[in-house]
Write a protein that holds these residues in place. Sequence first.
Motif, mmCIF file in Angstrom:
data_model
loop_
_atom_site.group_PDB
_atom_site.id
_atom_site.type_symbol
_atom_site.label_atom_id
_atom_site.label_comp_id
_atom_site.label_asym_id
_atom_site.label_seq_id
_atom_site.Cartn_x
_atom_site.Cartn_y
_atom_site.Cartn_z
ATOM 1 N N ASP A 192 -32.672 -30.778 26.604
ATOM 2 C CA ASP A 192 -33.671 -30.547 25.564
ATOM 3 C C ASP A 192 -35.075 -30.686 26.135
ATOM 4 O O ASP A 192 -35.344 -31.586 26.935
ATOM 5 C CB ASP A 192 -33.498 -31.556 24.422
ATOM 6 N N ASP B 273 -33.768 -28.419 22.234
ATOM 7 C CA ASP B 273 -34.657 -28.726 21.122
ATOM 8 C C ASP B 273 -36.108 -28.877 21.578
ATOM 9 O O ASP B 273 -36.390 -29.521 22.588
ATOM 10 C CB ASP B 273 -34.225 -30.023 20.435
ATOM 11 N N ARG C 202 -34.232 -24.271 20.306
ATOM 12 C CA ARG C 202 -34.444 -24.513 18.872
ATOM 13 C C ARG C 202 -35.819 -25.147 18.678
ATOM 14 O O ARG C 202 -36.037 -26.306 19.049
ATOM 15 C CB ARG C 202 -33.347 -25.435 18.322
#
Length: 248
Positions: free
Chosen positions: A59, A102, A124
């Motif tokens: 992430d 993320d 995301r």
Amino acid sequence: MSDKVQVSRADGVLRLVLDRPDKKNALDREMYRAMIGALEAARSDMDVRVVVFTSAAADFTAGNDLADFRDFLENPQDFPALAFVRALASFEKPMVAAVTGDAVGVGTTMLFHCDLVYASPDARLRMPFIDLGLVPEAAASLLVPRRVGMARASQFLLLGEAFTGEEAFRLGVVNSLAPPEAVDATAMEAARRLARKPAEALLAARRLMRGDPAEILARIEEEAALFARALSSPQARERLAAFFSRPK
């Protein structure tokens, strides 16, 4: 510096690697201070032509470490997260980001200050400030509508909807897509290309393209004042308390 932010220099590129995998690279005070210090040093370092933000984990970042919000009201003007976005807005050299997984909160808003952004299609991105009873930061209330239009900005900032790297590419937030394992290398290659350009011409062109940063810095300060007020509200306190009471 911090063990949670790995800093290296080569080929004219200052590389800042977020490395706190156990917290999905959530940014705490120590990490903000490390990045602020690196940017301050890079301003006067003639060997640094470009800065790259990337991550060592899957992430990019889960955003601000919410535990730090508890300390925000003690002295909001000295809060490292605010100092970091000020540093981004006033930095005069090109910045590049490599995004996988993320990118939450400031993990998304900081991308609007970067010159080049590379991401995986399934990255995301999300700006859930209002869901926490807060307001946008990093001049997102100005830069996001300007980049993607008011309709999409309302989806992302008011509704707090997430969007993928693929959608970010279609909207012009991301320059190009690459598989997760190739995003970092793609960003680094672009940074090296920038670093090989004539420095004076590159900086002048960037300055002309971006214009006077005063408007962006003023919006950051306006948001910060509202952020501090929102953080002290019953709604924000309730939502943050709910977050911290969740089972780990």
